[in-house]
Design a protein around this motif. Sequence first.
Motif, PDB file in Angstrom:
ATOM      1  N   ARG A 208       0.834  -1.202   0.000  1.00  0.00           N
ATOM      2  CA  ARG A 208       0.000   0.000   0.000  1.00  0.00           C
ATOM      3  C   ARG A 208       0.873   1.257   0.000  1.00  0.00           C
ATOM      4  O   ARG A 208       0.613   2.207  -0.738  1.00  0.00           O
ATOM      5  N   HIS A 209       1.931   1.270   0.824  1.00  0.00           N
ATOM      6  CA  HIS A 209       2.805   2.451   0.878  1.00  0.00           C
ATOM      7  C   HIS A 209       3.561   2.642  -0.438  1.00  0.00           C
ATOM      8  O   HIS A 209       3.744   3.776  -0.897  1.00  0.00           O
ATOM      9  N   ALA A 210       3.992   1.537  -1.035  1.00  0.00           N
ATOM     10  CA  ALA A 210       4.710   1.638  -2.308  1.00  0.00           C
ATOM     11  C   ALA A 210       3.792   2.157  -3.407  1.00  0.00           C
ATOM     12  O   ALA A 210       4.195   3.002  -4.221  1.00  0.00           O
ATOM     13  N   ASP A 211       2.560   1.684  -3.437  1.00  0.00           N
ATOM     14  CA  ASP A 211       1.612   2.142  -4.449  1.00  0.00           C
ATOM     15  C   ASP A 211       1.282   3.625  -4.265  1.00  0.00           C
ATOM     16  O   ASP A 211       1.143   4.370  -5.235  1.00  0.00           O
ATOM     17  N   TYR A 212       1.155   4.050  -3.013  1.00  0.00           N
ATOM     18  CA  TYR A 212       0.849   5.464  -2.757  1.00  0.00           C
ATOM     19  C   TYR A 212       1.999   6.353  -3.213  1.00  0.00           C
ATOM     20  O   TYR A 212       1.787   7.407  -3.826  1.00  0.00           O
ATOM     21  N   ALA A 213       3.234   5.933  -2.922  1.00  0.00           N
ATOM     22  CA  ALA A 213       4.390   6.712  -3.369  1.00  0.00           C
ATOM     23  C   ALA A 213       4.427   6.795  -4.892  1.00  0.00           C
ATOM     24  O   ALA A 213       4.773   7.838  -5.465  1.00  0.00           O
ATOM     25  N   TYR A 214       4.036   5.712  -5.555  1.00  0.00           N
ATOM     26  CA  TYR A 214       4.003   5.711  -7.014  1.00  0.00           C
ATOM     27  C   TYR A 214       2.947   6.683  -7.531  1.00  0.00           C
ATOM     28  O   TYR A 214       3.191   7.453  -8.464  1.00  0.00           O
ATOM     29  N   ARG A 215       1.750   6.682  -6.913  1.00  0.00           N
ATOM     30  CA  ARG A 215       0.693   7.589  -7.359  1.00  0.00           C
ATOM     31  C   ARG A 215       1.079   9.051  -7.135  1.00  0.00           C
ATOM     32  O   ARG A 215       0.706   9.919  -7.930  1.00  0.00           O
ATOM     33  N   LEU A 216       1.815   9.324  -6.055  1.00  0.00           N
ATOM     34  CA  LEU A 216       2.297  10.683  -5.835  1.00  0.00           C
ATOM     35  C   LEU A 216       3.133  11.170  -7.015  1.00  0.00           C
ATOM     36  O   LEU A 216       3.057  12.336  -7.410  1.00  0.00           O
ATOM     37  N   ALA A 217       3.919  10.262  -7.575  1.00  0.00           N
ATOM     38  CA  ALA A 217       4.827  10.648  -8.641  1.00  0.00           C
ATOM     39  C   ALA A 217       4.135  10.792  -9.992  1.00  0.00           C
ATOM     40  O   ALA A 217       4.514  11.659 -10.790  1.00  0.00           O
TER      41      ALA A 217
END
Length: 608
Positions: A208-217
């Motif tokens: 979940r944290h990795a996906d959120y960081a990806y969406r931020l970018a």
Amino acid sequence: MKGFESEMIQRLRTSDGWKFFGVLPQANRGLAVTWWVLLLLRGILPALFAIVIGRLVGAVQRGQDVVGPLALVGAVYLPLQILAPLHRAIGANLGSQTAAWLYDRLVLACVRPPGMGHLENPKLTNDLTMARDFDLGISGPPMSISMDFIASGLVEMIVGLASAAILVGYAWWAPLLLAGGWLATHWLLRESAVWRDRNTEEVRDAQRHADYAYRLAVEPFAAKELRLFGLADWTVDRFRSMRSRLVELRFQATKLRERPVLWSLLIVLIANIVVLGSMASAAADGSLALDRLVTYASAAVTTGMIAFGGLSWALDCSAAPVAAVLRLKEAMEPAGALVLGRQPADGLPAREIRFRNLTFTYPGTDQPVLEGFDLTIPAGTSLAIVGQNGAGKTTLAKLLCRLYDPQSGGIEIDGVDLRTIDLDAWRSRVTAVFQDFIRFELPLRDNVAPGGAPDDFIQSALADAGAAGLADLDTVLARGYEGGTDLSGGQWQRVALARALCAVRLGAGLVLLDEPTAQLDVRGEAEIFERILAATRQTTTILISHRFSTVRHADRICVLEAGRVVELGTHDALMAAGGRYHTMFVLQASRFGTEDTEEEGVNYDVLT
């Protein structure tokens, strides 16, 4: 022993893999049955091919007619070549339909409960994230692709087991030795016992944290701030660290940790040397004919497929979201459940709305937002609610909409407990504009009246909201559509207000406005609020706002603090009392350094 077997069966039935295979026939029974039939044929045909090749060799060796054996070879070989692409196509179709079936269940699980506690419950966050994005290729291949990987692993396992069964004709101990060796290797190499470690709470949280960081970018919602505050490198570093953590956890879950690879090699080497050496010895002394040698040697070689087949990572990637959707379906209905009353809501509220000793705590927390809350709102009046962030203002609106029910106390409408009133009937009497109002990528008409309304109602509501002439009613409010258009934040807010005003024309008797004009300039806000009060004169209106230039026009003002009413009265009365409201009002006004800000409608939106 029976207890152990029962426990094993129960564990199997509750496993994610079992649940995955269980939903396939629910998605499409015909495709699922066909997929399994082809899977078994693909697993059995290689073993049959070894048998018919042996018969062909025997016919040649003995000088017999080879037409029959050749025909058998062709009858097995052709399906062996055709079934694989056919199975792949059926698997892709079944995977797509299973994904669609799961998305249908997820949508129903999210939308069907009458409350919204299930959508704000932190215990369901990881399952929601996994279930929402499972077929987008983020956490694994889409299900239409995974089906081929799953099928390949199962086919190889069946081929190995069928080949081991053929070896029984040679010697009873041969399949036990070879199959046992390859199964041991399968366990060592694939670590079936720790596949579940790829689906732990820690791994899902890292995903979940990795996906959120990806969406931020990559998504637009964060683009402005990332650039303005120089956060590009921070975002990249965060994405790398979160993704690296996820990869590390997955590696730890699947690396070889039970036994070294050397043990696998030794086990397989010894088993093959014993079996194949025995066959060579038997062939040398004439006790094993050439045709049988070809069949058994081929079976011995293909028995090795056991180690490389079976349940693979692809099943893990597909089974985890299936289990998540099924868990959500079970958890969301009670989490979002509300008491369903039967009393009619016609004409309510006609006398008053009363909060009586109400206490409410959000799921997953132990700190009440409202505790012992008491407030009476006369019907047909306007009430403004002010207070610091977290005081419980928006929570009151959610409770009035019956998106939640309080843990104790209650809300009474004309003396009747709100929970005893028919839910749909009550909601037809309520309209609201929330801070995070919805923006439909639909024509303006559907944005103002999603449930339908006469065009004159819609046009009148748009005019009252200051949005007349904004666009044609048939214009889609999104640039991605032909002839579509986009709106500014303030224009969208006027559309949301028009939606509420249209609902009033359709019969709503309670209007909830939660920061309804936050994206409008101050003069526009003053103008709109005057229009709202005029349009809702016969209804009960509750306004939540930080702008005192707006709330001062309400019939009464309620000051909330720590979930309780600390002051209640008109603007003039509260100013004269010199209490909390007076302090906040003066604090806002003083920041502009003028004495006429109150009359000029200056933006006082500085309260924290």
